[in-house]
Scaffold this motif. Structure first.
Motif, PDB file in Angstrom:
ATOM      1  N   TYR A  32       0.877  -1.175   0.000  1.00 30.56           N
ATOM      2  CA  TYR A  32       0.000   0.000   0.000  1.00 30.56           C
ATOM      3  C   TYR A  32       0.907   1.215   0.000  1.00 30.56           C
ATOM      4  N   LEU A  33       1.000   1.869  -1.151  1.00 30.96           N
ATOM      5  CA  LEU A  33       1.904   3.002  -1.343  1.00 30.96           C
ATOM      6  C   LEU A  33       1.137   4.309  -1.210  1.00 30.96           C
ATOM      7  N   THR A  34       1.593   5.168  -0.313  1.00 30.81           N
ATOM      8  CA  THR A  34       0.891   6.421  -0.092  1.00 30.81           C
ATOM      9  C   THR A  34       1.882   7.566   0.063  1.00 30.81           C
ATOM     10  N   ALA A  35       1.354   8.778   0.200  1.00 32.22           N
ATOM     11  CA  ALA A  35       2.139   9.981   0.462  1.00 32.22           C
ATOM     12  C   ALA A  35       1.146  11.054   0.889  1.00 32.22           C
ATOM     13  N   SER A  36       1.634  12.100   1.512  1.00 32.03           N
ATOM     14  CA  SER A  36       0.743  13.170   1.948  1.00 32.03           C
ATOM     15  C   SER A  36       0.112  13.843   0.733  1.00 32.03           C
ATOM     16  N   SER A  37      -1.067  14.435   0.923  1.00 28.65           N
ATOM     17  CA  SER A  37      -1.741  15.111  -0.195  1.00 28.65           C
ATOM     18  C   SER A  37      -0.907  16.277  -0.704  1.00 28.65           C
ATOM     19  N   GLU A  88     -19.074   2.672  -2.623  1.00 29.71           N
ATOM     20  CA  GLU A  88     -19.651   1.405  -2.159  1.00 29.71           C
ATOM     21  C   GLU A  88     -18.950   0.200  -2.778  1.00 29.71           C
ATOM     22  N   THR A  89     -18.587   0.328  -4.048  1.00 29.80           N
ATOM     23  CA  THR A  89     -17.968  -0.792  -4.754  1.00 29.80           C
ATOM     24  C   THR A  89     -16.453  -0.705  -4.704  1.00 29.80           C
ATOM     25  N   SER A  90     -15.815  -1.697  -4.103  1.00 29.16           N
ATOM     26  CA  SER A  90     -14.351  -1.806  -4.064  1.00 29.16           C
ATOM     27  C   SER A  90     -13.657  -0.512  -3.648  1.00 29.16           C
ATOM     28  N   PRO A  91     -13.916  -0.018  -2.452  1.00 23.88           N
ATOM     29  CA  PRO A  91     -13.284   1.231  -2.015  1.00 23.88           C
ATOM     30  C   PRO A  91     -11.774   1.072  -1.847  1.00 23.88           C
ATOM     31  N   LEU A  92     -11.074   2.192  -1.962  1.00 25.36           N
ATOM     32  CA  LEU A  92      -9.635   2.199  -1.736  1.00 25.36           C
ATOM     33  C   LEU A  92      -9.358   1.995  -0.253  1.00 25.36           C
ATOM     34  N   LYS A  93      -8.607   0.943   0.060  1.00 21.58           N
ATOM     35  CA  LYS A  93      -8.193   0.708   1.436  1.00 21.58           C
ATOM     36  C   LYS A  93      -6.999  -0.226   1.437  1.00 21.58           C
ATOM     37  N   GLN A  94      -6.261  -0.225   2.524  1.00 19.09           N
ATOM     38  CA  GLN A  94      -5.105  -1.096   2.631  1.00 19.09           C
ATOM     39  C   GLN A  94      -5.549  -2.509   2.962  1.00 19.09           C
ATOM     40  N   ALA A  95      -5.107  -3.467   2.166  1.00 16.37           N
ATOM     41  CA  ALA A  95      -5.416  -4.867   2.450  1.00 16.37           C
ATOM     42  C   ALA A  95      -4.777  -5.252   3.781  1.00 16.37           C
ATOM     43  N   GLU A  96      -5.412  -6.167   4.480  1.00 18.53           N
ATOM     44  CA  GLU A  96      -4.924  -6.557   5.803  1.00 18.53           C
ATOM     45  C   GLU A  96      -3.499  -7.102   5.763  1.00 18.53           C
ATOM     46  N   ASP A  97      -3.139  -7.764   4.669  1.00 19.53           N
ATOM     47  CA  ASP A  97      -1.807  -8.346   4.565  1.00 19.53           C
ATOM     48  C   ASP A  97      -0.859  -7.520   3.689  1.00 19.53           C
ATOM     49  N   ALA A  98      -1.213  -6.253   3.437  1.00 20.87           N
ATOM     50  CA  ALA A  98      -0.346  -5.378   2.646  1.00 20.87           C
ATOM     51  C   ALA A  98       0.648  -4.648   3.545  1.00 20.87           C
ATOM     52  N   VAL A  99       1.809  -4.355   2.996  1.00 19.43           N
ATOM     53  CA  VAL A  99       2.830  -3.600   3.714  1.00 19.43           C
ATOM     54  C   VAL A  99       2.699  -2.125   3.343  1.00 19.43           C
ATOM     55  N   LEU A 100       2.607  -1.256   4.351  1.00 20.11           N
ATOM     56  CA  LEU A 100       2.471   0.181   4.121  1.00 20.11           C
ATOM     57  C   LEU A 100       3.819   0.804   3.804  1.00 20.11           C
ATOM     58  N   VAL A 101       3.883   1.565   2.700  1.00 23.29           N
ATOM     59  CA  VAL A 101       5.087   2.294   2.324  1.00 23.29           C
ATOM     60  C   VAL A 101       4.690   3.747   2.067  1.00 23.29           C
TER      61      VAL A 101
END
Length: 221
Positions: A141-146, A184-197
């Motif tokens: 799960y790849l993220t960064a500040s807005s 409602e359909t397939s929202p963006l979220k981190q999978a339980e087994d994903a590594v946050l970067v």
């Protein structure tokens, strides 16, 4: 072998996934480009993003395919390579709105899963690890500040000679995040087994190396 990279708009998913795919010899699948291609078709047909009935009907008329030339993914919309047409803000916003519709998602998810079943892939998007490839061997799960994501987009547009406003880009990104995370359909979220970067303070090379280490640690890639 499947590697799933999810995250919000502007986090660098496509850049990172493409570089990693080149290093590993995997096929890179840019799912966002697929949604953008469909959005381009809707715009060209003059269909309002809010008209789900017309969007669903139009989706059935679209012939969408992927090919690779010199290692680069090309999105073919009704036989035309639309890579250059789909990178505008207008198309991106249309894709964000219309990607929530079940008929749009159904059409593209089937294609994405077929690609992943045939070869080693790195696939990036909003719901790859949670919905499209729930059994992927590696999930990121790849993220960064807005603020960081807005500045990256601002610099990208300025480099192309386009006039833009940094604050407007940031607001647009935050609105897109809200849509993606609350649909409602397939929202963006981190999978339980994903590594946050978090790539906010990392260079592209540092992010690639971080994910490479995760792959080596977990699956001896």
């Amino acid at each position: 072998m499947n590697i799933a990279i999810d995250g919000p708009a502007g986090a660098g998913k496509s850049t990172i996934a493409r570089k990693l795919a080149e290093e590993l010899g995997y096929v890179y699948v840019d799912t966002g480009a697929m949604y953008r291609a469909m959005a381009l078709f809707f715009l060209e047909q003059g269909i309002a993003a809010s008209n789900e009935q017309e969007i669903s009907a139009a989706a059935s008329l679209i012939d969408l395919s992927i090919r690779y030339q010199d290692g680069e993914q090309q999105v073919l919309l009704n036989g035309e390579n639309v890579n250059r047409k789909i990178r505008t803000e207008e198309v991106g916003n249309m894709a964000s709105v219309t990607s929530v519709y079940p008929d749009v998602r159904r059409k593209l998810v089937a294609l994405q899963q077929k690609l992943a079943s045939d070869t080693d892939v790195i696939m990036d998007g909003r719901d790859i690890g949670t919905c499209v490839l729930p059994n992927a061997e590696v999930k990121i799960y790849l993220t960064a500040s807005s603020a960081t994501r807005a500045k990256r987009r601002y610099d990208e547009l300025c480099a192309k000679g386009e006039t833009c406003d940094l604050n407007e880009i940031r607001l647009d990104i935050e609105e897109r995040d809200a849509r993606d995370m609350n649909r409602e359909t397939s929202p963006l979220k981190q999978a339980e087994d994903a590594v946050l970067v978090d790539s906010s303070d990392l260079t592209v090379e540092e992010v690639v190396e971080t994910i490479r280490r995760i792959c080596r640690k977990n699956h001896s890639i």
